[in-house]
Design a protein around this motif. Structure first.
Motif, PDB file in Angstrom:
ATOM      1  N   GLU A   1       1.159  -1.248  -0.067  1.00  4.78           N
ATOM      2  CA  GLU A   1      -0.139   0.002  -0.707  1.00  4.78           C
ATOM      3  C   GLU A   1       1.252   1.288  -0.462  1.00  4.78           C
ATOM      4  O   GLU A   1       0.586   2.179  -0.949  1.00  4.78           O
ATOM      5  N   ILE A   2       1.913   1.453   0.907  1.00  2.00           N
ATOM      6  CA  ILE A   2       2.707   2.152   0.579  1.00  2.00           C
ATOM      7  C   ILE A   2       3.400   2.938  -0.453  1.00  2.00           C
ATOM      8  O   ILE A   2       3.374   3.939  -0.989  1.00  2.00           O
ATOM      9  N   LEU A   3       3.843   1.845  -0.959  1.00  2.00           N
ATOM     10  CA  LEU A   3       4.049   1.469  -2.599  1.00  2.00           C
ATOM     11  C   LEU A   3       3.235   2.698  -3.291  1.00  2.00           C
ATOM     12  O   LEU A   3       4.037   3.170  -4.399  1.00  2.00           O
ATOM     13  N   VAL A   4       2.610   1.560  -3.251  1.00  2.37           N
ATOM     14  CA  VAL A   4       1.558   2.069  -4.856  1.00  2.37           C
ATOM     15  C   VAL A   4       0.613   3.393  -3.836  1.00  2.37           C
ATOM     16  O   VAL A   4       1.021   4.433  -5.388  1.00  2.37           O
ATOM     17  N   VAL A   5       0.288   3.763  -2.749  1.00  3.06           N
ATOM     18  CA  VAL A   5       0.221   5.490  -2.467  1.00  3.06           C
ATOM     19  C   VAL A   5       1.388   6.006  -2.685  1.00  3.06           C
ATOM     20  O   VAL A   5       0.397   7.124  -3.681  1.00  3.06           O
ATOM     21  N   TRP A   6       2.363   6.293  -2.652  1.00  7.62           N
ATOM     22  CA  TRP A   6       3.446   6.786  -3.364  1.00  7.62           C
ATOM     23  C   TRP A   6       4.002   7.400  -4.386  1.00  7.62           C
ATOM     24  O   TRP A   6       4.065   7.868  -5.185  1.00  7.62           O
ATOM     25  N   VAL A   7       3.696   6.218  -4.527  1.00  8.94           N
ATOM     26  CA  VAL A   7       3.693   5.867  -6.696  1.00  8.94           C
ATOM     27  C   VAL A   7       2.864   7.058  -7.203  1.00  8.94           C
ATOM     28  O   VAL A   7       3.021   7.657  -8.632  1.00  8.94           O
ATOM     29  N   ALA A   8       1.480   6.848  -7.548  1.00  7.13           N
ATOM     30  CA  ALA A   8       0.458   7.419  -7.762  1.00  7.13           C
ATOM     31  C   ALA A   8       0.290   8.656  -7.012  1.00  7.13           C
ATOM     32  O   ALA A   8      -0.079   9.533  -8.106  1.00  7.13           O
ATOM     33  N   THR A   9       0.357   8.992  -5.549  1.00  7.11           N
ATOM     34  CA  THR A   9       0.892  10.110  -5.558  1.00  7.11           C
ATOM     35  C   THR A   9       2.312  11.051  -6.381  1.00  7.11           C
ATOM     36  O   THR A   9       1.978  12.483  -6.561  1.00  7.11           O
ATOM     37  N   TYR A  10       3.454  10.439  -6.385  1.00  7.97           N
ATOM     38  CA  TYR A  10       4.122  11.160  -7.361  1.00  7.97           C
ATOM     39  C   TYR A  10       3.778  11.424  -8.494  1.00  7.97           C
ATOM     40  O   TYR A  10       3.534  12.410  -8.452  1.00  7.97           O
ATOM     41  N   PHE A  11       3.424  11.075  -8.929  1.00 12.10           N
ATOM     42  CA  PHE A  11       2.793  10.866 -10.279  1.00 12.10           C
ATOM     43  C   PHE A  11       1.688  11.920 -10.360  1.00 12.10           C
ATOM     44  O   PHE A  11       1.573  12.835 -11.208  1.00 12.10           O
ATOM     45  N   THR A  12       0.897  11.861  -8.974  1.00 13.87           N
ATOM     46  CA  THR A  12       0.133  12.799 -10.166  1.00 13.87           C
ATOM     47  C   THR A  12       1.136  14.514  -9.436  1.00 13.87           C
ATOM     48  O   THR A  12       0.442  15.573  -9.799  1.00 13.87           O
ATOM     49  N   PHE A  13       1.304  14.089  -8.432  1.00 16.70           N
ATOM     50  CA  PHE A  13       1.990  15.939  -8.025  1.00 16.70           C
ATOM     51  C   PHE A  13       2.999  15.906  -9.214  1.00 16.70           C
ATOM     52  O   PHE A  13       3.080  17.744  -9.319  1.00 16.70           O
ATOM     53  N   ALA A  14       3.918  15.528  -9.539  1.00 19.38           N
ATOM     54  CA  ALA A  14       4.686  15.271 -10.565  1.00 19.38           C
ATOM     55  C   ALA A  14       3.630  16.088 -12.050  1.00 19.38           C
ATOM     56  O   ALA A  14       4.596  17.013 -12.728  1.00 19.38           O
ATOM     57  N   VAL A  15       2.743  15.839 -12.075  1.00 25.06           N
ATOM     58  CA  VAL A  15       2.287  15.767 -13.657  1.00 25.06           C
ATOM     59  C   VAL A  15       1.425  17.764 -13.164  1.00 25.06           C
ATOM     60  O   VAL A  15       1.464  18.483 -14.481  1.00 25.06           O
ATOM     61  N   PHE A  16       0.911  17.969 -12.256  1.00 22.08           N
ATOM     62  CA  PHE A  16       0.928  19.235 -11.642  1.00 22.08           C
ATOM     63  C   PHE A  16       2.090  19.943 -11.566  1.00 22.08           C
ATOM     64  O   PHE A  16       1.827  21.104 -11.460  1.00 22.08           O
ATOM     65  N   GLY A  17       3.196  19.533 -11.708  1.00 24.50           N
ATOM     66  CA  GLY A  17       4.423  20.304 -11.609  1.00 24.50           C
ATOM     67  C   GLY A  17       4.277  20.756 -10.054  1.00 24.50           C
ATOM     68  O   GLY A  17       5.247  21.922  -9.961  1.00 24.50           O
ATOM     69  N   LEU A  18       4.371  19.967  -9.301  1.00 24.57           N
ATOM     70  CA  LEU A  18       4.321  20.910  -7.924  1.00 24.57           C
ATOM     71  C   LEU A  18       5.315  20.893  -7.107  1.00 24.57           C
ATOM     72  O   LEU A  18       5.846  19.957  -7.145  1.00 24.57           O
ATOM     73  N   ASP A  19       5.833  21.414  -6.235  1.00 27.69           N
ATOM     74  CA  ASP A  19       7.128  21.565  -6.135  1.00 27.69           C
ATOM     75  C   ASP A  19       7.259  20.556  -4.581  1.00 27.69           C
ATOM     76  O   ASP A  19       6.225  20.703  -4.529  1.00 27.69           O
ATOM     77  N   PHE A  20       8.340  19.240  -4.825  1.00 27.17           N
ATOM     78  CA  PHE A  20       9.228  19.024  -3.618  1.00 27.17           C
ATOM     79  C   PHE A  20       8.228  17.253  -3.640  1.00 27.17           C
ATOM     80  O   PHE A  20       7.492  16.860  -2.708  1.00 27.17           O
ATOM     81  N   ALA A  21       7.572  17.266  -4.911  1.00 27.70           N
ATOM     82  CA  ALA A  21       6.897  16.642  -5.156  1.00 27.70           C
ATOM     83  C   ALA A  21       7.446  15.012  -4.355  1.00 27.70           C
ATOM     84  O   ALA A  21       6.281  14.375  -4.055  1.00 27.70           O
ATOM     85  N   VAL A  22       8.623  14.297  -4.491  1.00 27.56           N
ATOM     86  CA  VAL A  22       9.334  13.431  -3.951  1.00 27.56           C
ATOM     87  C   VAL A  22       8.942  13.276  -2.329  1.00 27.56           C
ATOM     88  O   VAL A  22       8.440  11.957  -1.864  1.00 27.56           O
ATOM     89  N   LEU A  23       9.238  14.288  -1.487  1.00 31.31           N
ATOM     90  CA  LEU A  23       9.145  14.820  -0.652  1.00 31.31           C
ATOM     91  C   LEU A  23       7.981  14.360  -0.276  1.00 31.31           C
ATOM     92  O   LEU A  23       7.369  13.621   0.752  1.00 31.31           O
ATOM     93  N   LEU A  24       6.518  14.996  -0.694  1.00 32.11           N
ATOM     94  CA  LEU A  24       5.134  14.886   0.219  1.00 32.11           C
ATOM     95  C   LEU A  24       4.994  14.169  -0.362  1.00 32.11           C
ATOM     96  O   LEU A  24       3.645  12.525  -0.105  1.00 32.11           O
ATOM     97  N   SER A  25       5.281  13.117  -1.691  1.00 32.18           N
ATOM     98  CA  SER A  25       4.742  11.506  -2.137  1.00 32.18           C
ATOM     99  C   SER A  25       4.821  10.586  -0.996  1.00 32.18           C
ATOM    100  O   SER A  25       4.553   9.910  -0.742  1.00 32.18           O
ATOM    101  N   PHE A  26       6.101  10.844  -0.266  1.00 30.02           N
ATOM    102  CA  PHE A  26       6.715  10.647   0.669  1.00 30.02           C
ATOM    103  C   PHE A  26       6.542   9.969   1.959  1.00 30.02           C
ATOM    104  O   PHE A  26       5.125   9.486   2.280  1.00 30.02           O
TER     105      PHE A  26
END
Length: 355
Positions: free
Chosen positions: A218-243
């Protein structure tokens, strides 16, 4: 008083209950008294336990144990190296950048708060806003002092981490390779008749192994899904926030709410209240809804049979006792208590065993 005395007499007269209670007390005492000293060993035991669950399908396919252990262990080392040399430096860099921008974020937040008394004078006064701003500033200054203190001891932390990165993989490998020998060695110290303890362990093993492995997925799936969501929108600190969003699933109900605050704060500072902010928060909400209503039932439909009240109580009690690690292990500890309560003999069974 006689009721309590009789209950203790029946309890002490049942050898199975005495073995179970002594094992739990000694185990808890060892963790509390020497937990810091044997932390690498405990962590290695947990990792080896999880990896053994991954290797089990290979054992069932008649793959030689040493070959299965090597395959799983090399996969673990690859994942560990990727996290240490690719993910951790990137998150550290983003964390440093985020900390450097906190004063600007606080100024932005203070500006928003100062506009509230003019818009809603009947609900909010300037004195209340000043109190909130002062409290937030004090907490940020305290956080800064703690970070400086931590940086002073960072050299010792790096040395300790280096030792752990060498010793723990070795411990994990030998625990996987010699699991049967180590298990037999531990059983030698138990009384021959330990049926109740074996029953509790079987129940804990059935639920805990599936729960922990499911949580990692669950952690890996939510982390990856959230990272791609933040990256698509160009949110700053996407890796840290998605983690942080991925790790938040470890704390039921509360984690998702708590991690939304930094996500919304970064998005607001970056875009303000606008279409980008709105669309990002909607997408983030969709990820949370899919996690709670699709992924969690799929992974944990029959794993942890705990009532939500018991889950919340476990988080509150163990979090109050041991802080972060208490919250981290709240559900596994709750599973252990539930298994003990299910296996605990009723009065009639105790009487039958003692007669």
């Amino acid at each position: 008083m006689d009721l309590i005395t009789n209950w203790f007499r029946l309890l002490l007269g049942n050898a199975q209950l005495v073995i179970l209670v002594l094992t739990l007390v000694l185990g808890l005492g060892a963790v509390l008294w020497i937990g810091d000293l044997v932390a690498p060993i405990l962590a290695s035991v947990i990792i080896a336990y999880l990896l053994d669950g991954i290797a089990t399908p290979l054992f069932r396919l008649r793959v030689p144990r040493i070959l299965a252990v090597l395959v799983v262990f090399l996969g673990f080392l690859t994942l560990l190296a990727f996290i240490m040399f690719a993910i951790v430096p990137l998150m550290s860099q983003q964390a440093t950048q985020l900390v450097s921008q906190i004063p600007g974020m606080l100024a932005e937040l203070q500006g928003v708060l100062m506009r509230l008394p003019h818009r809603y004078p009947e609900f909010i006064s300037e004195s209340q806003v000043n109190q909130v701003a002062g409290a937030v500033g004090f907490e940020v200054m305290s956080l800064g002092r703690r970070m400086v203190t931590a940086s002073v001891s960072s050299v010792f932390g790096v040395i300790t981490l280096g030792i752990y990165l060498v010793l723990m993989p070795l411990l994990v490998f030998f625990m996987l390779k010699d699991k049967d020998r180590l298990t037999a060695w531990v059983v030698e110290f138990l009384p021959r008749d330990h049926r109740l303890l074996a029953h509790v362990w079987t129940d804990v093993h059935r639920q805990l192994g599936n729960y922990v492995r499911g949580k990692i997925i669950e952690i890996l799936v939510v982390w990856v899904a959230t990272y791609f969501t933040f990256a698509v929108f160009g949110l700053d600190f996407a890796v840290l926030l998605s983690f942080l969003v991925g790790i938040s699933v470890l704390i039921p109900y509360v984690g998702a709410i708590a991690v939304t605050i930094p996500v919304a704060a970064v998005a607001y500072v970056q875009w303000g209240i606008g279409p980008e902010f709105t669309y990002l928060m909607i997408a983030y909400l969709v990820v949370q809804v899919l996690d709670g209503n699709v992924l969690v039932p799929l992974l944990f439909s029959e794993v942890v049979n705990m009532h939500p009240i018991a889950i919340i109580a476990s988080v509150l009690v163990f979090g109050g006792l041991w802080g972060f690690w208490g919250v981290f292990f709240a559900i596994p500890l709750g599973i252990l208590i539930q298994a003990v309560l299910h296996a605990w003999p009723r009065r009639e069974q105790i009487v039958d065993d003692t007669t």
